[in-house]
Write a protein that holds these residues in place. Structure first.
Motif, PDB file in Angstrom:
ATOM      1  N   SER A 199       0.809  -1.219   0.000  1.00  0.00           N
ATOM      2  CA  SER A 199       0.000   0.000   0.000  1.00  0.00           C
ATOM      3  C   SER A 199       0.846   1.276   0.000  1.00  0.00           C
ATOM      4  CB  SER A 199      -0.926   0.018   1.218  1.00  0.00           C
ATOM      5  OG  SER A 199      -0.180   0.165   2.421  1.00  0.00           O
ATOM      6  N   GLY A 200       2.140   1.145   0.240  1.00  0.00           N
ATOM      7  CA  GLY A 200       3.004   2.310   0.301  1.00  0.00           C
ATOM      8  C   GLY A 200       3.042   2.970   1.666  1.00  0.00           C
ATOM      9  N   GLU A 201       2.478   2.297   2.660  1.00  0.00           N
ATOM     10  CA  GLU A 201       2.499   2.831   4.027  1.00  0.00           C
ATOM     11  C   GLU A 201       3.923   2.917   4.560  1.00  0.00           C
ATOM     12  OE1 GLU A 201       0.955   1.253   8.381  1.00  0.00           O
ATOM     13  OE2 GLU A 201      -0.198   0.699   6.606  1.00  0.00           O
ATOM     14  N   VAL A 202       4.769   1.978   4.121  1.00  0.00           N
ATOM     15  CA  VAL A 202       6.189   1.980   4.460  1.00  0.00           C
ATOM     16  C   VAL A 202       6.999   1.866   3.173  1.00  0.00           C
ATOM     17  CG1 VAL A 202       5.959   1.011   6.789  1.00  0.00           C
ATOM     18  CG2 VAL A 202       6.108  -0.529   4.820  1.00  0.00           C
ATOM     19  N   MET A 203       8.277   2.185   3.250  1.00  0.00           N
ATOM     20  CA  MET A 203       9.122   2.186   2.055  1.00  0.00           C
ATOM     21  C   MET A 203       9.640   0.801   1.692  1.00  0.00           C
ATOM     22  SD  MET A 203      11.252   5.694   2.854  1.00  0.00           S
ATOM     23  CE  MET A 203      12.015   5.765   1.234  1.00  0.00           C
ATOM     24  N   GLY A 204       9.620  -0.096   2.653  1.00  0.00           N
ATOM     25  CA  GLY A 204      10.092  -1.454   2.412  1.00  0.00           C
ATOM     26  C   GLY A 204       9.702  -2.342   3.561  1.00  0.00           C
ATOM     27  N   GLY A 205      10.217  -3.560   3.548  1.00  0.00           N
ATOM     28  CA  GLY A 205       9.879  -4.469   4.635  1.00  0.00           C
ATOM     29  C   GLY A 205      10.764  -5.699   4.640  1.00  0.00           C
ATOM     30  N   VAL A 206      10.877  -6.311   5.797  1.00  0.00           N
ATOM     31  CA  VAL A 206      11.483  -7.632   5.912  1.00  0.00           C
ATOM     32  C   VAL A 206      10.337  -8.598   6.142  1.00  0.00           C
ATOM     33  CG1 VAL A 206      13.068  -9.111   7.179  1.00  0.00           C
ATOM     34  CG2 VAL A 206      13.607  -6.698   6.885  1.00  0.00           C
ATOM     35  N   ASN A 207      10.268  -9.628   5.310  1.00  0.00           N
ATOM     36  CA  ASN A 207       9.155 -10.564   5.406  1.00  0.00           C
ATOM     37  C   ASN A 207       9.633 -11.971   5.121  1.00  0.00           C
ATOM     38  OD1 ASN A 207       6.275 -11.536   5.313  1.00  0.00           O
ATOM     39  ND2 ASN A 207       5.885  -9.331   5.266  1.00  0.00           N
ATOM     40  N   ASN A 208       8.720 -12.930   5.195  1.00  0.00           N
ATOM     41  CA  ASN A 208       9.051 -14.319   4.883  1.00  0.00           C
ATOM     42  C   ASN A 208       9.183 -14.499   3.370  1.00  0.00           C
ATOM     43  OD1 ASN A 208       8.505 -15.309   7.668  1.00  0.00           O
ATOM     44  ND2 ASN A 208       6.429 -14.663   7.137  1.00  0.00           N
ATOM     45  N   LEU A 209      10.108 -15.346   2.976  1.00  0.00           N
ATOM     46  CA  LEU A 209      10.248 -15.650   1.552  1.00  0.00           C
ATOM     47  C   LEU A 209       8.930 -16.147   0.970  1.00  0.00           C
ATOM     48  CD1 LEU A 209      13.151 -17.414  -0.244  1.00  0.00           C
ATOM     49  CD2 LEU A 209      10.839 -18.277  -0.570  1.00  0.00           C
ATOM     50  N   SER A 210       8.228 -17.007   1.707  1.00  0.00           N
ATOM     51  CA  SER A 210       6.995 -17.593   1.173  1.00  0.00           C
ATOM     52  C   SER A 210       5.920 -16.544   0.922  1.00  0.00           C
ATOM     53  CB  SER A 210       6.467 -18.680   2.109  1.00  0.00           C
ATOM     54  OG  SER A 210       6.340 -18.199   3.432  1.00  0.00           O
ATOM     55  N   ASP A 211       5.752 -15.596   1.851  1.00  0.00           N
ATOM     56  CA  ASP A 211       4.808 -14.502   1.630  1.00  0.00           C
ATOM     57  C   ASP A 211       5.248 -13.639   0.453  1.00  0.00           C
ATOM     58  OD1 ASP A 211       2.878 -14.961   3.570  1.00  0.00           O
ATOM     59  OD2 ASP A 211       3.922 -13.819   5.110  1.00  0.00           O
ATOM     60  N   ALA A 212       6.552 -13.320   0.417  1.00  0.00           N
ATOM     61  CA  ALA A 212       7.076 -12.442  -0.618  1.00  0.00           C
ATOM     62  C   ALA A 212       7.008 -13.099  -1.998  1.00  0.00           C
ATOM     63  CB  ALA A 212       8.516 -12.059  -0.289  1.00  0.00           C
ATOM     64  N   TYR A 213       7.229 -14.388  -2.043  1.00  0.00           N
ATOM     65  CA  TYR A 213       7.178 -15.131  -3.310  1.00  0.00           C
ATOM     66  C   TYR A 213       5.801 -14.972  -3.955  1.00  0.00           C
ATOM     67  CZ  TYR A 213       7.230 -19.237  -6.420  1.00  0.00           C
ATOM     68  OH  TYR A 213       7.143 -20.087  -7.506  1.00  0.00           O
ATOM     69  N   ARG A 214       4.750 -15.116  -3.139  1.00  0.00           N
ATOM     70  CA  ARG A 214       3.395 -14.992  -3.678  1.00  0.00           C
ATOM     71  C   ARG A 214       3.088 -13.540  -4.046  1.00  0.00           C
ATOM     72  NH1 ARG A 214       2.634 -18.267   0.778  1.00  0.00           N
ATOM     73  NH2 ARG A 214       1.491 -16.692   1.951  1.00  0.00           N
ATOM     74  N   ALA A 215       3.574 -12.593  -3.240  1.00  0.00           N
ATOM     75  CA  ALA A 215       3.328 -11.181  -3.527  1.00  0.00           C
ATOM     76  C   ALA A 215       4.062 -10.727  -4.787  1.00  0.00           C
ATOM     77  CB  ALA A 215       3.747 -10.326  -2.336  1.00  0.00           C
ATOM     78  N   GLN A 216       5.266 -11.249  -4.997  1.00  0.00           N
ATOM     79  CA  GLN A 216       6.010 -10.894  -6.209  1.00  0.00           C
ATOM     80  C   GLN A 216       5.358 -11.515  -7.441  1.00  0.00           C
ATOM     81  OE1 GLN A 216      10.528 -10.294  -6.844  1.00  0.00           O
ATOM     82  NE2 GLN A 216      10.236 -12.445  -7.303  1.00  0.00           N
ATOM     83  N   ALA A 217       4.881 -12.754  -7.310  1.00  0.00           N
ATOM     84  CA  ALA A 217       4.207 -13.415  -8.432  1.00  0.00           C
ATOM     85  C   ALA A 217       2.956 -12.647  -8.850  1.00  0.00           C
ATOM     86  CB  ALA A 217       3.849 -14.846  -8.048  1.00  0.00           C
ATOM     87  N   ALA A 218       2.320 -11.976  -7.870  1.00  0.00           N
ATOM     88  CA  ALA A 218       1.125 -11.184  -8.165  1.00  0.00           C
ATOM     89  C   ALA A 218       1.472  -9.789  -8.681  1.00  0.00           C
ATOM     90  CB  ALA A 218       0.261 -11.063  -6.910  1.00  0.00           C
ATOM     91  N   GLY A 219       2.772  -9.479  -8.768  1.00  0.00           N
ATOM     92  CA  GLY A 219       3.204  -8.183  -9.280  1.00  0.00           C
ATOM     93  C   GLY A 219       3.143  -7.061  -8.274  1.00  0.00           C
ATOM     94  N   ASN A 220       3.100  -7.404  -6.982  1.00  0.00           N
ATOM     95  CA  ASN A 220       2.923  -6.375  -5.943  1.00  0.00           C
ATOM     96  C   ASN A 220       4.218  -5.880  -5.308  1.00  0.00           C
ATOM     97  OD1 ASN A 220       0.083  -6.367  -6.144  1.00  0.00           O
ATOM     98  ND2 ASN A 220      -0.061  -8.177  -4.824  1.00  0.00           N
ATOM     99  N   VAL A 221       5.267  -6.674  -5.348  1.00  0.00           N
ATOM    100  CA  VAL A 221       6.529  -6.290  -4.698  1.00  0.00           C
ATOM    101  C   VAL A 221       7.725  -6.726  -5.538  1.00  0.00           C
ATOM    102  CG1 VAL A 221       5.532  -6.500  -2.373  1.00  0.00           C
ATOM    103  CG2 VAL A 221       6.796  -8.429  -3.355  1.00  0.00           C
ATOM    104  N   LYS A 222       8.878  -6.176  -5.170  1.00  0.00           N
ATOM    105  CA  LYS A 222      10.169  -6.639  -5.666  1.00  0.00           C
ATOM    106  C   LYS A 222      10.949  -7.186  -4.469  1.00  0.00           C
ATOM    107  CE  LYS A 222      11.250  -2.565  -7.402  1.00  0.00           C
ATOM    108  NZ  LYS A 222      11.915  -1.443  -8.126  1.00  0.00           N
ATOM    109  N   ILE A 223      11.642  -8.285  -4.659  1.00  0.00           N
ATOM    110  CA  ILE A 223      12.462  -8.880  -3.602  1.00  0.00           C
ATOM    111  C   ILE A 223      13.917  -8.557  -3.900  1.00  0.00           C
ATOM    112  CG2 ILE A 223      13.083 -11.002  -2.389  1.00  0.00           C
ATOM    113  CD1 ILE A 223      10.433 -12.210  -3.407  1.00  0.00           C
ATOM    114  N   LEU A 224      14.579  -7.868  -2.970  1.00  0.00           N
ATOM    115  CA  LEU A 224      15.921  -7.359  -3.226  1.00  0.00           C
ATOM    116  C   LEU A 224      17.038  -8.199  -2.624  1.00  0.00           C
ATOM    117  CD1 LEU A 224      15.353  -3.509  -2.733  1.00  0.00           C
ATOM    118  CD2 LEU A 224      14.976  -4.928  -4.773  1.00  0.00           C
TER     119      LEU A 224
END
Length: 322
Positions: A199-224
C-alpha cells in the motif's frame, strides 16, 4: 468386588500403556486443535493449514486438526496462552516459530522459554527477505542502504513484530550496513506487514520468503535480497545479503513446526513424534507447499531439540551483540 474392579482398572491401564508403546492406542479419540500465534493469511497460518490437511487420514493421526489463531505482539499473545493455559492433554498443539519465541524469551517480558514446550516435528525453514513495492525506486540493497545513510532513521520498513525473525534480520542489516532505519512492527503479523509495503504505508519491509514469493508473483513487490547463507531455489535470481556485501548469516531463518505444552504425557509425545513427520512428507502436502513458494525442511523431534538448543546459544550471543 472392589478388588476385582481395581485389578481390572490396573490391567486396562497397563494395556493402554502397551498399546501406546506399540503405536496403536486410542489417542487421538477426537479432533485436535493447532494454535497458530499469528493471524489468518500470514505464512505460518498458510503453511499450517497445508501441513495439517491430511491429519485425518488413517495413515496419519486419524483425526482432523483444526487451526485456531491467537495473534498479537509478534506471537507473544498465543505463546503466553499456550505456556500457561493450554491443556497438556495431546489435543492442544501449537505451531512454533524459531527464532521468534526463543529470542522473545531471551529479551524477557514473556511467560515462556524453550523449556515451556516439547517439540514434535519441524515442517519448514523460511528465510527472511527484503521487499519493496513494485514501483519503488530501490532495485538493490545498496539502493536501500545508500538512502538510509543519507536519511538516518528516515527509511521506514515493516516486519511481523519485535524479536521475531524479521526484526532480527533488520537488526543485523543495520549493524552490517552501519545505518539506522525505522523498523515498524505490524500487529497483524507477516500478512499485515506485507500489506503495509504494497500500500506504500512503508518504504520497504522484511518478510518471509513464502509470503514475498506470492506477492512478487502477483506483481505487488520486488524482492531485493535473501537473509540466508545461499540463494533459495524458489528465488534463484535474488542474491543473498552476503553476496551483496553485507556480513549477515542465517540467524533469522524462520523454522516452523509443531509442539505441545510441557507436561503432555510422554506416550502422547512419542505417538505424535512418530506420526507427524510422515504427515508432512505426504505428496499432496509437499506439492501444495511447493506451489505456494513455501520451503520445506522436515525434522524429527530429536533433530528439533538439537536445533532449539543451537539457536538458543546463537541468539543469546547475537542479541547481546545487538
Amino acid at each position: 468386588m472392589k478388588k476385582w474392579i481395581a485389578g481390572a482398572a490396573l490391567a486396562l491401564a497397563a494395556m493402554t500403556g502397551t498399546a501406546f508403546a506399540d503405536g496403536h492406542g486410542d489417542y487421538p479419540e477426537r479432533p485436535i486443535m493447532l494454535m497458530v500465534s499469528y493471524g489468518a493469511g500470514g505464512a505460518t497460518d498458510f503453511q499450517a493449514r497445508i501441513v495439517t490437511m491430511t491429519a485425518g487420514n488413517e495413515d496419519a493421526l486419524g483425526m482432523p486438526m483444526a487451526i485456531v489463531n491467537k495473534p498479537g505482539a509478534g506471537g507473544r499473545v498465543g505463546w503466553n496462552w499456550f505456556a500457561t493455559q493450554a491443556e497438556a492433554d495431546g489435543y492442544t498443539l501449537g505451531a512454533y516459530n524459531i527464532p521468534h519465541f526463543i529470542a522473545q524469551s531471551i529479551e524477557g517480558g514473556v511467560d515462556y522459554s524453550a523449556d515451556s514446550f516439547e517439540p514434535i516435528a519441524n515442517w519448514g525453514a523460511d528465510p527472511a527477505v527484503f521487499v519493496v513495492g513494485a514501483d519503488s525506486d530501490f532495485n538493490s540493497m545498496d539502493d536501500v542502504v545508500n538512502f538510509a545513510k543519507s536519511n538516518p532513521g528516515g527509511l521506514t520498513f515493516s516486519g511481523a513484530g519485535l524479536f521475531v525473525g524479521h526484526h532480527i534480520a533488520a537488526l543485523q542489516l543495520e549493524k552490517a550496513a552501519g545505518v539506522k532505519m525505522a523498523y515498524i512492527p505490524n500487529n497483524a503479523g507477516g500478512a499485515g506487514a506485507m500489506r503495509a509495503v504494497i500500500s506504500g504505508e512503508v518504504m520497504g519491509g522484511v518478510n518471509n520468503l513464502s509470503d514475498a514469493y506470492r506477492a512478487q508473483a502477483a506483481g505487488n513487490v520486488k524482492i531485493l535480497g535473501v537473509f540466508d547463507l545461499e540463494r533459495n531455489s524458489f528465488l534463484p535470481d535474488v542474491p543473498t545479503l552476503m553476496e551483496q556485501g553485507y556480513e549477515i548469516d542465517n540467524a533469522s531463518v524462520n523454522f516452523r513446526g509443531v509442539m505441545v505444552p510441557k507436561g503432555t504425557p510422554q506416550e502422547v509425545i512419542d505417538h505424535l513424534a512418530a506420526t507427524v513427520p510422515a504427515m508432512f512428507e505426504n505428496s499432496r502436502v509437499q506439492s501444495r507447499m511447493e506451489a505456494g513458494g513455501s520451503p520445506m525442511h522436515i525434522m524429527t523431534r530429536d533433530e528439533v531439540l538439537a536445533m532449539w538448543a543451537a539457536r538458543q546459544e546463537t541468539l543469546e550471543d547475537l542479541l547481546a551483540g545487538l
